[in-house]
Write a protein that holds these residues in place. Structure first.
Motif, PDB file in Angstrom:
ATOM      1  N   ILE A  54       0.852  -1.176   0.000  1.00 43.29           N
ATOM      2  CA  ILE A  54       0.000   0.000   0.000  1.00 43.29           C
ATOM      3  C   ILE A  54       0.894   1.235   0.000  1.00 43.29           C
ATOM      4  CG2 ILE A  54      -0.139  -0.067   2.531  1.00 43.29           C
ATOM      5  CD1 ILE A  54      -2.902   1.193   2.348  1.00 43.29           C
ATOM      6  N   ALA A  55       0.483   2.269  -0.693  1.00 42.43           N
ATOM      7  CA  ALA A  55       1.273   3.498  -0.741  1.00 42.43           C
ATOM      8  C   ALA A  55       1.440   4.063   0.665  1.00 42.43           C
ATOM      9  CB  ALA A  55       0.600   4.527  -1.641  1.00 42.43           C
ATOM     10  N   THR A  56       2.608   4.613   0.922  1.00 39.62           N
ATOM     11  CA  THR A  56       2.897   5.171   2.245  1.00 39.62           C
ATOM     12  C   THR A  56       1.854   6.204   2.653  1.00 39.62           C
ATOM     13  OG1 THR A  56       5.266   4.840   1.891  1.00 39.62           O
ATOM     14  CG2 THR A  56       4.630   6.370   3.621  1.00 39.62           C
ATOM     15  N   SER A  57       1.481   7.076   1.720  1.00 40.89           N
ATOM     16  CA  SER A  57       0.504   8.123   2.031  1.00 40.89           C
ATOM     17  C   SER A  57      -0.863   7.536   2.368  1.00 40.89           C
ATOM     18  CB  SER A  57       0.380   9.093   0.853  1.00 40.89           C
ATOM     19  OG  SER A  57       0.013   8.401  -0.332  1.00 40.89           O
ATOM     20  N   LYS A  89      10.184   1.015  -2.402  1.00 43.50           N
ATOM     21  CA  LYS A  89       9.754   1.848  -3.525  1.00 43.50           C
ATOM     22  C   LYS A  89       8.451   2.591  -3.237  1.00 43.50           C
ATOM     23  CE  LYS A  89      11.976  -1.299  -6.794  1.00 43.50           C
ATOM     24  NZ  LYS A  89      11.789  -2.232  -7.932  1.00 43.50           N
ATOM     25  N   GLY A  90       8.368   3.186  -2.055  1.00 39.70           N
ATOM     26  CA  GLY A  90       7.200   3.989  -1.721  1.00 39.70           C
ATOM     27  C   GLY A  90       5.980   3.203  -1.309  1.00 39.70           C
ATOM     28  N   GLN A  91       6.121   1.886  -1.201  1.00 35.79           N
ATOM     29  CA  GLN A  91       5.004   1.051  -0.777  1.00 35.79           C
ATOM     30  C   GLN A  91       5.363   0.313   0.507  1.00 35.79           C
ATOM     31  OE1 GLN A  91       3.687  -1.534  -4.024  1.00 35.79           O
ATOM     32  NE2 GLN A  91       2.040  -0.080  -4.381  1.00 35.79           N
ATOM     33  N   LYS A 142       0.965  -3.080 -14.694  1.00 39.50           N
ATOM     34  CA  LYS A 142       1.689  -2.642 -13.500  1.00 39.50           C
ATOM     35  C   LYS A 142       3.188  -2.886 -13.653  1.00 39.50           C
ATOM     36  CE  LYS A 142       1.952  -3.432  -8.493  1.00 39.50           C
ATOM     37  NZ  LYS A 142       1.370  -4.179  -7.336  1.00 39.50           N
ATOM     38  N   ARG A 146       6.435  -0.245 -13.950  1.00 40.15           N
ATOM     39  CA  ARG A 146       7.619  -0.339 -13.090  1.00 40.15           C
ATOM     40  C   ARG A 146       8.893  -0.414 -13.927  1.00 40.15           C
ATOM     41  NH1 ARG A 146       7.607  -5.295  -9.104  1.00 40.15           N
ATOM     42  NH2 ARG A 146       5.813  -4.130  -8.327  1.00 40.15           N
TER      43      ARG A 146
END
Length: 225
Positions: A54-57, A89-91, A142, A146
């Protein structure tokens, strides 16, 4: 200041590095946040077993959107240290989940990249690539995104992706030809240089126009100087 520092050292506080500053949080509060992260990640993976993270945000919104991004990054660092989360990678993913999804993505990448290299300047669409590789079209899209971000392939349009090797070769041929023909050349002539059908030649030529290699004036393309 020395007294304050001494009191902080005696208290049951955890230090968090937020940018260039140090923040303090009670051990109880930090444990509570890490527990929430653990539960949120497990719930996320249970709801979507095919997701690799899941995205960090998005995770921050689920935990406490009042936290600043830098503060949440510091808390995530603590979560990683306690093996509650894995950040890539931001996830963010749970270390006990997403194993099968990650394996599927790795397998898809191992199939799609060689396929694009093999197809050169005549690649299939996303659905055609997915079918040839035997993977889901959504997963293929997806992975292609990437690979494009990593520079292994070049995304020319939503449906057309070329290997970086093929595009480098195309660029070299175009530059060599236009250096020998400074007056410019029409698309039909450059299509012959690339040795591809119009279906692929036009998107490739427009890509190089956009990225500062060539410029189009009426029906002719020349090198951009």
């Amino acid at each position: 200041r020395a007294q304050v520092a001494d009191e902080l050292n005696k208290a049951k506080l955890e230090r968090l590095k937020i940018g260039t500053e140090t923040a303090f949080i009670t051990a109880e509060a930090l444990d509570g946040l890490l527990l929430e992260i653990d539960r949120a990640l497990l719930a996320f993976h249970a709801a979507d077993p095919t997701a690799t993270g899941i995205a960090t945000s998005a995770l921050r919104d689920r935990i406490d959107r009042r936290l600043s991004p830098k503060a949440f990054d510091a808390i995530l660092e603590a979560a990683v240290g306690r093996q509650v989360a894995v950040v890539e990678k931001g996830q963010v993913r749970h270390p006990k989940a997403a194993v099968s999804a990650l394996a599927a993505e790795s397998e898809a990448e191992e199939k799609l990249l060689p396929l694009l290299v093999q197809q050169g300047l005549a690649p299939g669409t996303v659905s055609e690539l997915a079918a040839a590789a035997g993977v889901d079209a959504g997963l293929a899209r997806k992975i292609l995104g990437r690979l494009a971000t990593a520079g292994a392939i070049v995304r020319v349009s939503s449906e057309l992706h070329f290997s970086a090797e093929a595009m480098a070769g195309a660029k070299a041929r175009l530059v060599a030809y236009l250096e020998a023909h400074p007056e410019g050349a029409p698309a039909s002539e450059l299509r012959a240089v690339l040795d591809v059908s119009r279906k692929y030649a036009i998107p490739v030529l427009e890509y190089f126009d956009t990225h500062g290699v060539t410029k189009r004036e009426e029906n002719l393309r020349t090198l951009r100087r």
